[in-house]
Design an enzyme around this catalytic site. Structure first.
Site, mmCIF file in Angstrom:
data_model
loop_
_atom_site.group_PDB
_atom_site.id
_atom_site.type_symbol
_atom_site.label_atom_id
_atom_site.label_comp_id
_atom_site.label_asym_id
_atom_site.label_seq_id
_atom_site.Cartn_x
_atom_site.Cartn_y
_atom_site.Cartn_z
ATOM 1 N N LEU A 14 0.826 -1.207 0.000
ATOM 2 C CA LEU A 14 0.000 0.000 0.000
ATOM 3 C C LEU A 14 0.860 1.256 0.000
ATOM 4 O O LEU A 14 0.564 2.229 -0.700
ATOM 5 C CB LEU A 14 -0.931 -0.016 1.229
ATOM 6 N N THR A 104 -8.482 -5.026 8.542
ATOM 7 C CA THR A 104 -8.628 -6.227 7.724
ATOM 8 C C THR A 104 -9.958 -6.950 7.915
ATOM 9 O O THR A 104 -10.598 -6.822 8.975
ATOM 10 C CB THR A 104 -7.482 -7.200 8.108
ATOM 11 N N ASP A 105 -10.306 -7.766 6.924
ATOM 12 C CA ASP A 105 -11.464 -8.662 7.028
ATOM 13 C C ASP A 105 -11.264 -9.716 8.123
ATOM 14 O O ASP A 105 -12.228 -10.305 8.593
ATOM 15 C CB ASP A 105 -11.689 -9.369 5.683
ATOM 16 N N TYR A 128 -3.583 -12.912 13.895
ATOM 17 C CA TYR A 128 -3.511 -11.688 13.084
ATOM 18 C C TYR A 128 -4.778 -10.849 13.276
ATOM 19 O O TYR A 128 -4.705 -9.639 13.529
ATOM 20 C CB TYR A 128 -3.312 -12.085 11.615
ATOM 21 N N LYS A 132 -5.057 -7.080 14.862
ATOM 22 C CA LYS A 132 -5.544 -5.940 14.064
ATOM 23 C C LYS A 132 -6.760 -5.296 14.736
ATOM 24 O O LYS A 132 -6.917 -4.073 14.727
ATOM 25 C CB LYS A 132 -5.898 -6.399 12.638
HETATM 26 N N1 NAP Z 1 -1.941 -7.912 2.370
HETATM 27 C C1 NAP Z 1 -3.255 -8.179 2.490
HETATM 28 O O1 NAP Z 1 -3.811 -9.086 1.837
HETATM 29 C C2 NAP Z 1 -4.092 -7.360 3.427
HETATM 30 C C3 NAP Z 1 -5.454 -7.680 3.573
HETATM 31 C C4 NAP Z 1 -6.232 -6.911 4.450
HETATM 32 C C5 NAP Z 1 -5.670 -5.842 5.121
HETATM 33 N N2 NAP Z 1 -4.335 -5.568 4.979
HETATM 34 C C6 NAP Z 1 -3.789 -4.434 5.719
HETATM 35 O O2 NAP Z 1 -3.414 -3.454 4.766
HETATM 36 C C7 NAP Z 1 -2.294 -2.704 5.260
HETATM 37 C C8 NAP Z 1 -1.209 -2.672 4.218
HETATM 38 O O3 NAP Z 1 -0.807 -4.018 3.950
HETATM 39 P P1 NAP Z 1 0.386 -4.352 2.944
HETATM 40 O O4 NAP Z 1 0.043 -5.638 2.267
HETATM 41 O O5 NAP Z 1 0.713 -3.137 2.132
HETATM 42 O O6 NAP Z 1 1.548 -4.644 4.000
HETATM 43 P P2 NAP Z 1 3.072 -5.041 3.685
HETATM 44 O O7 NAP Z 1 3.294 -5.106 2.208
HETATM 45 O O8 NAP Z 1 3.374 -6.242 4.526
HETATM 46 O O9 NAP Z 1 3.873 -3.776 4.218
HETATM 47 C C9 NAP Z 1 4.042 -3.494 5.579
HETATM 48 C C10 NAP Z 1 5.260 -2.618 5.711
HETATM 49 O O10 NAP Z 1 5.448 -2.293 7.094
HETATM 50 C C11 NAP Z 1 6.854 -2.324 7.349
HETATM 51 N N3 NAP Z 1 7.177 -2.462 8.759
HETATM 52 C C12 NAP Z 1 7.379 -3.604 9.475
HETATM 53 N N4 NAP Z 1 7.712 -3.315 10.748
HETATM 54 C C13 NAP Z 1 7.733 -1.966 10.851
HETATM 55 C C14 NAP Z 1 8.029 -1.063 11.907
HETATM 56 N N5 NAP Z 1 8.333 -1.506 13.144
HETATM 57 N N6 NAP Z 1 7.991 0.260 11.659
HETATM 58 C C15 NAP Z 1 7.676 0.711 10.432
HETATM 59 N N7 NAP Z 1 7.381 -0.092 9.377
HETATM 60 C C16 NAP Z 1 7.398 -1.415 9.588
HETATM 61 C C17 NAP Z 1 7.307 -3.545 6.555
HETATM 62 O O11 NAP Z 1 8.708 -3.552 6.406
HETATM 63 P P3 NAP Z 1 9.443 -4.998 6.257
HETATM 64 O O12 NAP Z 1 8.901 -5.607 5.012
HETATM 65 O O13 NAP Z 1 10.869 -4.615 6.213
HETATM 66 O O14 NAP Z 1 9.053 -5.783 7.491
HETATM 67 C C18 NAP Z 1 6.560 -3.313 5.237
HETATM 68 O O15 NAP Z 1 7.285 -2.467 4.359
HETATM 69 C C19 NAP Z 1 -1.903 -3.384 6.584
HETATM 70 O O16 NAP Z 1 -2.478 -2.679 7.646
HETATM 71 C C20 NAP Z 1 -2.526 -4.760 6.492
HETATM 72 O O17 NAP Z 1 -2.797 -5.304 7.763
HETATM 73 C C21 NAP Z 1 -3.545 -6.285 4.130
#
Ligand code: NAP
Length: 290
Positions: A14, A104-105, A128, A132
């Site tokens: 995101l 999240t869902d 998880y 959340k």
């Molecule tokens: N992915 C899905 O299918 C999904 C579905 C529903 C909701 N969501 C929600 O949508 C949002 C965005 O998800 P996304 O898929 O974009 O997540 P993502 O790709 O996993 O990105 C999360 C980022 O947070 C960074 N991070 C980890 N620890 C941290 C810290 N202590 N301080 C600052 N940054 C840190 C990670 O770095 P590293 O990679 O270096 O750890 C990564 O760059 C999240 O809130 C997630 O819960 C995601």
């Protein structure tokens, strides 16, 4: 004066889509940080960052998103998905900054058979999901009037690890593949979620609260995979439907992750793209990145 944003977790799916969207947009001045620049679990660092920039919004894209790993280390997931949200919200409250957060869902058990709306009671069945939901509650208790939470599902983008990229890889390298048909959800293109966040913060009036957001339409993982392969012309992989009990995973997956998006659409007078159109755009961008 441009609107000043802090985007945390900016190297994630995101975060990168927000950067793609906002880079040439003169309405915004954006500070992008990931864990190397700002570890959001550290209150003193977050306070120092927030106080040194005159921010309008924090957009928190950081999260612990490894849903199966969270089953083995819930405290680590809790640190990032709940404690860090409290840290950000506390700094935001101290400095008069609004916050947009993403959930999240998985806060739901997935037992519904009608789309979830914002009034439905959460009932997470995974580590998880519990972490959340704890993050949502922390934010709403500290910044009830100055925060927006977007709950989303099945997020994908041209970046990082996600279902679309995995199915493209498997489709190109395998002759056959089984994919579950008994979990249904709203695939969500991260660029559309990024646009929804921008819509909410640029809307002439501020409307705090929880909003459900995903692309329009509902599909099973099996249907989604067939569409991914069809759109890029993969014909050599025989995709077969299977039930989720054939593929036991550590974390419980909601069987039904469809959101009712009317609150978002009505509040912000917005439309939501249909899932196959957004998937097509993402696949085109992936092709350009090759
Ligand atoms: N992915 C899905 O299918 C999904 C579905 C529903 C909701 N969501 C929600 O949508 C949002 C965005 O998800 P996304 O898929 O974009 O997540 P993502 O790709 O996993 O990105 C999360 C980022 O947070 C960074 N991070 C980890 N620890 C941290 C810290 N202590 N301080 C600052 N940054 C840190 C990670 O770095 P590293 O990679 O270096 O750890 C990564 O760059 C999240 O809130 C997630 O819960 C995601």
């Amino acid at each position: 004066m441009p609107m000043k944003l802090l985007v945390t977790g900016a190297n994630g799916q995101l975060g990168r889509e927000l950067r793609y969207l906002l880079d040439d947009d003169s309405r915004f001045e954006v500070i992008y940080t990931d864990v190397a620049e700002l570890d959001i679990t550290r209150q003193a660092d977050v306070d120092a960052c927030v106080s040194s920039h005159r921010l309008d919004y924090i957009v928190n894209c950081a999260a612990y998103t490894a849903v199966d790993r969270a089953e083995d280390d819930e405290p680590a997931a809790m640190r990032l998905n709940a404690h860090a949200v409290e840290v950000l919200a506390t700094a935001a409250a101290r400095h008069g900054v609004r916050m947009v957060h993403v959930s999240t869902d998985y806060v739901f058990d997935g037992e519904s058979c009608v789309p979830y709306n914002e009034e439905d009671a959460p009932h997470p069945l995974s580590a998880y999901g519990r972490t959340k939901w704890a993050g949502e509650r922390a934010l709403l208790s500290i910044l009830p009037q100055q925060s927006i939470i977007f709950r989303t599902a099945w997020l994908y983008s041209p970046h990082g690890k996600n279902f679309v990229k995995t199915m493209l890889d498997l489709g190109k390298t395998r002759d056959a593949l089984k994919v579950v048909y008994d979990q249904v959800g709203n695939p969500t293109s991260a660029i559309d979620l990024a646009r929804a966040i921008v819509t909410a913060i640029t809307y002439p009036t501020w409307h705090p609260g929880i909003y459900h957001f995903g692309n329009e339409g509902a599909v099973s993982w099996y249907d989604f995979t067939k569409a991914i392969h069809r759109l890029v012309g993969i014909t050599t992989c025989n995709v077969q439907p299977c039930r989720s009990d054939e593929y036991p995973a550590k974390a419980h997956r909601p069987k039904y992750s469809v959101f009712d998006k009317s609150k978002y659409k009505t509040t912000f007078q917005a439309t939501v793209p249909y899932w196959i159109d957004s998937l097509t755009s993402c696949l085109e961008r992936l092709n350009e990145l090759k």
